[in-house]
Design a protein around this motif. Structure first.
Motif, PDB file in Angstrom:
ATOM      1  N   ASN A  90       0.826  -1.215   0.000  1.00 36.74           N
ATOM      2  CA  ASN A  90       0.000   0.000   0.000  1.00 36.74           C
ATOM      3  C   ASN A  90       0.857   1.260   0.000  1.00 36.74           C
ATOM      4  OD1 ASN A  90      -2.380  -1.529   0.102  1.00 36.74           O
ATOM      5  ND2 ASN A  90      -2.292  -1.664   2.331  1.00 36.74           N
ATOM      6  N   GLY A  91       1.976   1.236   0.715  1.00 36.93           N
ATOM      7  CA  GLY A  91       2.859   2.399   0.728  1.00 36.93           C
ATOM      8  C   GLY A  91       3.470   2.663  -0.637  1.00 36.93           C
ATOM      9  N   GLU A  92       3.897   1.613  -1.321  1.00 35.02           N
ATOM     10  CA  GLU A  92       4.464   1.784  -2.656  1.00 35.02           C
ATOM     11  C   GLU A  92       3.412   2.270  -3.649  1.00 35.02           C
ATOM     12  OE1 GLU A  92       7.945  -1.642  -2.448  1.00 35.02           O
ATOM     13  OE2 GLU A  92       5.947  -2.147  -3.187  1.00 35.02           O
ATOM     14  N   LEU A  93       2.173   1.802  -3.514  1.00 36.77           N
ATOM     15  CA  LEU A  93       1.115   2.273  -4.401  1.00 36.77           C
ATOM     16  C   LEU A  93       0.808   3.746  -4.152  1.00 36.77           C
ATOM     17  CD1 LEU A  93      -0.870   1.373  -6.595  1.00 36.77           C
ATOM     18  CD2 LEU A  93      -2.489   0.788  -4.770  1.00 36.77           C
ATOM     19  N   LEU A  94       0.785   4.157  -2.891  1.00 40.69           N
ATOM     20  CA  LEU A  94       0.571   5.567  -2.577  1.00 40.69           C
ATOM     21  C   LEU A  94       1.709   6.420  -3.114  1.00 40.69           C
ATOM     22  CD1 LEU A  94      -0.979   7.803  -1.113  1.00 40.69           C
ATOM     23  CD2 LEU A  94       0.243   7.172   0.991  1.00 40.69           C
ATOM     24  N   ALA A 121       9.479   9.051   0.534  1.00 41.88           N
ATOM     25  CA  ALA A 121       9.412   8.471   1.879  1.00 41.88           C
ATOM     26  C   ALA A 121       8.444   7.297   1.933  1.00 41.88           C
ATOM     27  CB  ALA A 121       9.011   9.547   2.889  1.00 41.88           C
ATOM     28  N   GLU A 122       7.292   7.416   1.283  1.00 42.64           N
ATOM     29  CA  GLU A 122       6.320   6.319   1.273  1.00 42.64           C
ATOM     30  C   GLU A 122       6.865   5.097   0.554  1.00 42.64           C
ATOM     31  OE1 GLU A 122       3.580   6.092   2.860  1.00 42.64           O
ATOM     32  OE2 GLU A 122       3.526   8.141   3.639  1.00 42.64           O
ATOM     33  N   LYS A 123       7.665   5.339  -0.464  1.00 44.93           N
ATOM     34  CA  LYS A 123       8.274   4.209  -1.165  1.00 44.93           C
ATOM     35  C   LYS A 123       9.245   3.470  -0.259  1.00 44.93           C
ATOM     36  CE  LYS A 123      10.666   3.074  -5.481  1.00 44.93           C
ATOM     37  NZ  LYS A 123      11.264   3.630  -6.725  1.00 44.93           N
ATOM     38  N   ARG A 124      10.016   4.212   0.530  1.00 44.26           N
ATOM     39  CA  ARG A 124      10.919   3.563   1.486  1.00 44.26           C
ATOM     40  C   ARG A 124      10.136   2.823   2.563  1.00 44.26           C
ATOM     41  NH1 ARG A 124      13.884   8.491   0.674  1.00 44.26           N
ATOM     42  NH2 ARG A 124      12.883   9.407   2.524  1.00 44.26           N
ATOM     43  N   LEU A 125       9.004   3.411   2.988  1.00 45.76           N
ATOM     44  CA  LEU A 125       8.158   2.720   3.966  1.00 45.76           C
ATOM     45  C   LEU A 125       7.600   1.421   3.392  1.00 45.76           C
ATOM     46  CD1 LEU A 125       6.145   5.671   5.567  1.00 45.76           C
ATOM     47  CD2 LEU A 125       8.041   4.407   6.570  1.00 45.76           C
ATOM     48  N   GLY A 126       7.193   1.452   2.130  1.00 44.66           N
ATOM     49  CA  GLY A 126       6.677   0.236   1.499  1.00 44.66           C
ATOM     50  C   GLY A 126       7.728  -0.853   1.402  1.00 44.66           C
ATOM     51  N   ALA A 127       8.967  -0.450   1.072  1.00 48.04           N
ATOM     52  CA  ALA A 127      10.046  -1.444   1.007  1.00 48.04           C
ATOM     53  C   ALA A 127      10.333  -2.030   2.392  1.00 48.04           C
ATOM     54  CB  ALA A 127      11.300  -0.802   0.434  1.00 48.04           C
ATOM     55  N   ALA A 128      10.298  -1.165   3.431  1.00 52.83           N
ATOM     56  CA  ALA A 128      10.499  -1.673   4.791  1.00 52.83           C
ATOM     57  C   ALA A 128       9.380  -2.624   5.199  1.00 52.83           C
ATOM     58  CB  ALA A 128      10.583  -0.501   5.767  1.00 52.83           C
ATOM     59  N   SER A 312      12.069  -8.323  14.438  1.00 53.72           N
ATOM     60  CA  SER A 312      11.765  -7.829  13.095  1.00 53.72           C
ATOM     61  C   SER A 312      10.749  -6.692  13.137  1.00 53.72           C
ATOM     62  CB  SER A 312      11.240  -8.968  12.231  1.00 53.72           C
ATOM     63  OG  SER A 312      10.038  -9.513  12.771  1.00 53.72           O
ATOM     64  N   GLN A 313       9.774  -6.784  14.042  1.00 53.71           N
ATOM     65  CA  GLN A 313       8.791  -5.720  14.162  1.00 53.71           C
ATOM     66  C   GLN A 313       9.432  -4.438  14.709  1.00 53.71           C
ATOM     67  OE1 GLN A 313       5.410  -6.733  16.609  1.00 53.71           O
ATOM     68  NE2 GLN A 313       4.009  -5.669  15.245  1.00 53.71           N
ATOM     69  N   THR A 314      10.343  -4.571  15.664  1.00 59.68           N
ATOM     70  CA  THR A 314      11.049  -3.404  16.191  1.00 59.68           C
ATOM     71  C   THR A 314      11.886  -2.738  15.106  1.00 59.68           C
ATOM     72  OG1 THR A 314      11.158  -4.460  18.368  1.00 59.68           O
ATOM     73  CG2 THR A 314      12.649  -2.623  17.970  1.00 59.68           C
ATOM     74  N   THR A 315      12.569  -3.544  14.310  1.00 58.60           N
ATOM     75  CA  THR A 315      13.358  -2.990  13.206  1.00 58.60           C
ATOM     76  C   THR A 315      12.473  -2.261  12.205  1.00 58.60           C
ATOM     77  OG1 THR A 315      14.950  -4.802  13.467  1.00 58.60           O
ATOM     78  CG2 THR A 315      14.993  -3.570  11.391  1.00 58.60           C
ATOM     79  N   TYR A 316      11.332  -2.823  11.910  1.00 57.70           N
ATOM     80  CA  TYR A 316      10.415  -2.199  10.949  1.00 57.70           C
ATOM     81  C   TYR A 316       9.916  -0.848  11.449  1.00 57.70           C
ATOM     82  CZ  TYR A 316       5.955  -1.372   8.596  1.00 57.70           C
ATOM     83  OH  TYR A 316       4.906  -0.793   7.940  1.00 57.70           O
ATOM     84  N   TYR A 317       9.458  -0.796  12.694  1.00 59.09           N
ATOM     85  CA  TYR A 317       8.945   0.469  13.218  1.00 59.09           C
ATOM     86  C   TYR A 317      10.056   1.499  13.397  1.00 59.09           C
ATOM     87  CZ  TYR A 317       4.408  -1.680  14.008  1.00 59.09           C
ATOM     88  OH  TYR A 317       3.195  -2.296  13.835  1.00 59.09           O
ATOM     89  N   ALA A 318      11.264   1.058  13.736  1.00 55.71           N
ATOM     90  CA  ALA A 318      12.389   1.997  13.822  1.00 55.71           C
ATOM     91  C   ALA A 318      12.699   2.589  12.444  1.00 55.71           C
ATOM     92  CB  ALA A 318      13.620   1.292  14.384  1.00 55.71           C
ATOM     93  N   GLN A 319      12.641   1.779  11.405  1.00 56.23           N
ATOM     94  CA  GLN A 319      12.850   2.296  10.055  1.00 56.23           C
ATOM     95  C   GLN A 319      11.760   3.292   9.670  1.00 56.23           C
ATOM     96  OE1 GLN A 319      13.005  -1.234   7.653  1.00 56.23           O
ATOM     97  NE2 GLN A 319      15.165  -1.611   8.080  1.00 56.23           N
ATOM     98  N   CYS A 320      10.525   2.976  10.025  1.00 54.18           N
ATOM     99  CA  CYS A 320       9.428   3.901   9.718  1.00 54.18           C
ATOM    100  C   CYS A 320       9.627   5.235  10.431  1.00 54.18           C
ATOM    101  CB  CYS A 320       8.090   3.275  10.123  1.00 54.18           C
ATOM    102  SG  CYS A 320       7.617   1.831   9.155  1.00 54.18           S
ATOM    103  N   TYR A 321       9.996   5.183  11.697  1.00 50.57           N
ATOM    104  CA  TYR A 321      10.201   6.424  12.447  1.00 50.57           C
ATOM    105  C   TYR A 321      11.347   7.242  11.845  1.00 50.57           C
ATOM    106  CZ  TYR A 321      11.732   9.471  16.241  1.00 50.57           C
ATOM    107  OH  TYR A 321      12.124  10.555  16.969  1.00 50.57           O
ATOM    108  N   ARG A 322      12.428   6.577  11.485  1.00 46.13           N
ATOM    109  CA  ARG A 322      13.567   7.291  10.917  1.00 46.13           C
ATOM    110  C   ARG A 322      13.212   7.925   9.574  1.00 46.13           C
ATOM    111  NH1 ARG A 322      16.727   3.522  11.366  1.00 46.13           N
ATOM    112  NH2 ARG A 322      16.730   2.667   9.251  1.00 46.13           N
TER     113      ARG A 322
END
Length: 447
Positions: A90-94, A121-128, A312-322
């Motif tokens: 969904n992030g990559e589509l947005l 930024a949304e594209k990076r979120l989608g990849a994460a 893995s969930q902690t890594t994902y949310y840390a990437q989103c925050y960054r």
């Protein structure tokens, strides 16, 4: 296809016998061999593990893929042993829609530039998100599925075998009990012919060729009616045992000279069957117990998988925050990004509300220390006012965008104050001999 009708009929008879026996046990009409308390606890623990594993697995699948149609599609591909096609998040589509909108509305306009930055930024979120789903599926979902489709099916199969062995054991106990009761009754009544049919299982077939060994005088005459008559012929005796030719009928039936011995043989046979059934039941109970005790190892494995899932969930949310924090800083550096908004500027904050402290900080737009059209003051020339300085605690780390800003570290204390003409979302901060602008949303003003 070659069907073995005898085996099919025998299996059907055994199944029917066990079903009747199980029903009688449920109604309290038959005795049941009870398992020990430790074994029952193992069974309850295994059932609980299986039920909660199914629930956790289903909800984890919903978390990773909220779309039910996509989940059904992935399930079908998995059953067909085919690779699941790559799906856009969904992030990559947005991000794709925002990039196309920026190209059409003008990539050089403030709105177009902002759309481009947000789309990146949304594209990076989608990849994460894609990496998180892949990692969580391998490290968490797959072990849970393997337990349900592998280990648990083995446990369930052995439990069914144990149930059948228990039913066979109880049936042998019932036959032995009936045989002993009939033996005692025969001993009291004398030369009564034993009815061995009462001590056989329901699917036991007695031989009908016993009459072939009887003398001609003991055989039924041609055309004789097969029913008991006073002083006449009684046919059931011919289907029980091949009698010796010297045996003569007495009191309307073939008399057996050694009823006690025959009953002893029947009891011995029932005891032998009971010993065999007890051995098979004990062996199957031991196999099942070992499998049930392996649930502890399953818990250890699931615990390790749970740690991997949290990591893995902690890594994902840390990437989103960054990624979002970098996006806010980039948007804050755009000149005139928020120009033209009809909302008036908010007055300087004297304190931080609980809602501000509980939410993530928002980087304010960069503003000059001096009004527009004037030369900005040098930081060395800025002096704190005689009154109005306050202490503030830093809530989050902040990286200075340029030399006019002051980098912050979480939980440190600094001195802040406001200057005339300064943007209300910013304050001047001092820490030792360093000074610079700091965003208000990163501070908790102390009284």
């Amino acid at each position: 296809m070659d069907f073995n009708m005898k085996k099919l009929a025998s299996d059907a008879g055994i199944f029917f016998t066990r079903a009747v026996q199980f029903t009688e046990e449920k109604f309290g009409q038959a005795e049941k061999t009870e398992l020990d308390a430790h074994f029952e606890n193992l069974l309850a623990r295994a059932d609980s593990t299986k039920n909660w594993t199914e629930r956790i697995l289903r909800q984890a699948e919903v978390l990773l893929q909220p779309n039910p149609s996509a989940r059904v599609e992935e399930f079908l591909y998995e059953k067909l042993d085919r690779k699941v096609p790559s799906r856009v998040t969904n992030g990559e589509l947005l991000a794709q829609y925002m990039a196309e909108a920026a190209g059409e509305l003008g990539p050089t306009t403030p709105y177009g530039k902002t759309l481009i930055k947000v789309s990146e930024a949304e594209k990076r979120l989608g990849a994460a998100e894609r990496d998180f789903i892949h990692t969580a599926s391998i490290s968490f979902l797959t072990p849970l599925r393997n337990f349900l489709e592998g280990d648990w099916k083995t446990i369930a199969k052995e439990r069914r075998l144990l149930q059948n062995r228990r039913l066979d054991l109880d049936a042998c106990k019932a036959r032995l009990k009936k045989a002993k009761a009939a033996e005692a009754k025969a001993t009291c009544e004398g030369d009564t012919v034993p009815d061995f049919q009462e001590t056989r299982p329901r699917n036991y077939i007695l031989s009908a060729s016993a009459s072939a060994t009887l003398p001609a005088t003991s055989r039924p005459p041609p055309g004789a009616e097969l029913k008991e008559k006073p002083g006449g012929w009684r046919p059931p005796c011919f289907f029980l045992f091949p009698l010796a030719p010297s045996v003569a009928p007495a009191r309307g039936c073939l008399s057996l000279p050694e009823d006690g011995k025959l009953w002893n043989d029947e009891v011995d046979k029932a005891e032998q069957e009971l010993r065999v059934a007890q051995t098979e039941f004990d062996r199957q109970a031991e196999v099942t117990r070992l499998l049930l005790e392996g649930i502890s190892s399953t818990h250890v494995n699931h615990l390790r998988c749970l740690h991997e899932f949290v990591k893995s969930q902690t890594t994902y949310y840390a990437q989103c925050y960054r990624h979002m924090l970098d996006l806010q800083k980039q948007l804050g550096r755009f000149p005139g990004t928020f120009v033209g908004t009809p909302e008036p500027a908010s007055p300087p904050r004297s304190g931080t509300s609980p809602a501000t402290a509980a939410t993530m900080p928002t980087a304010p737009a960069v503003a000059s220390l001096a009004p527009a059209g004037e030369t900005p003051l040098c930081l060395e020339e800025v002096a704190p006012p005689a009154s109005g300085t306050r202490k503030a605690r830093v809530l989050y780390d902040y990286e200075a965008a340029d030399s006019s800003e002051l980098a912050l570290l979480a939980d440190e204390l600094i001195t802040v104050y406001s200057l005339p003409g300064m943007d209300p979302d910013w304050l001047m901060g001092e820490r030792g001999n360093k000074k610079g602008k700091v965003p208000v949303t990163y501070l908790e003003l102390l009284s």
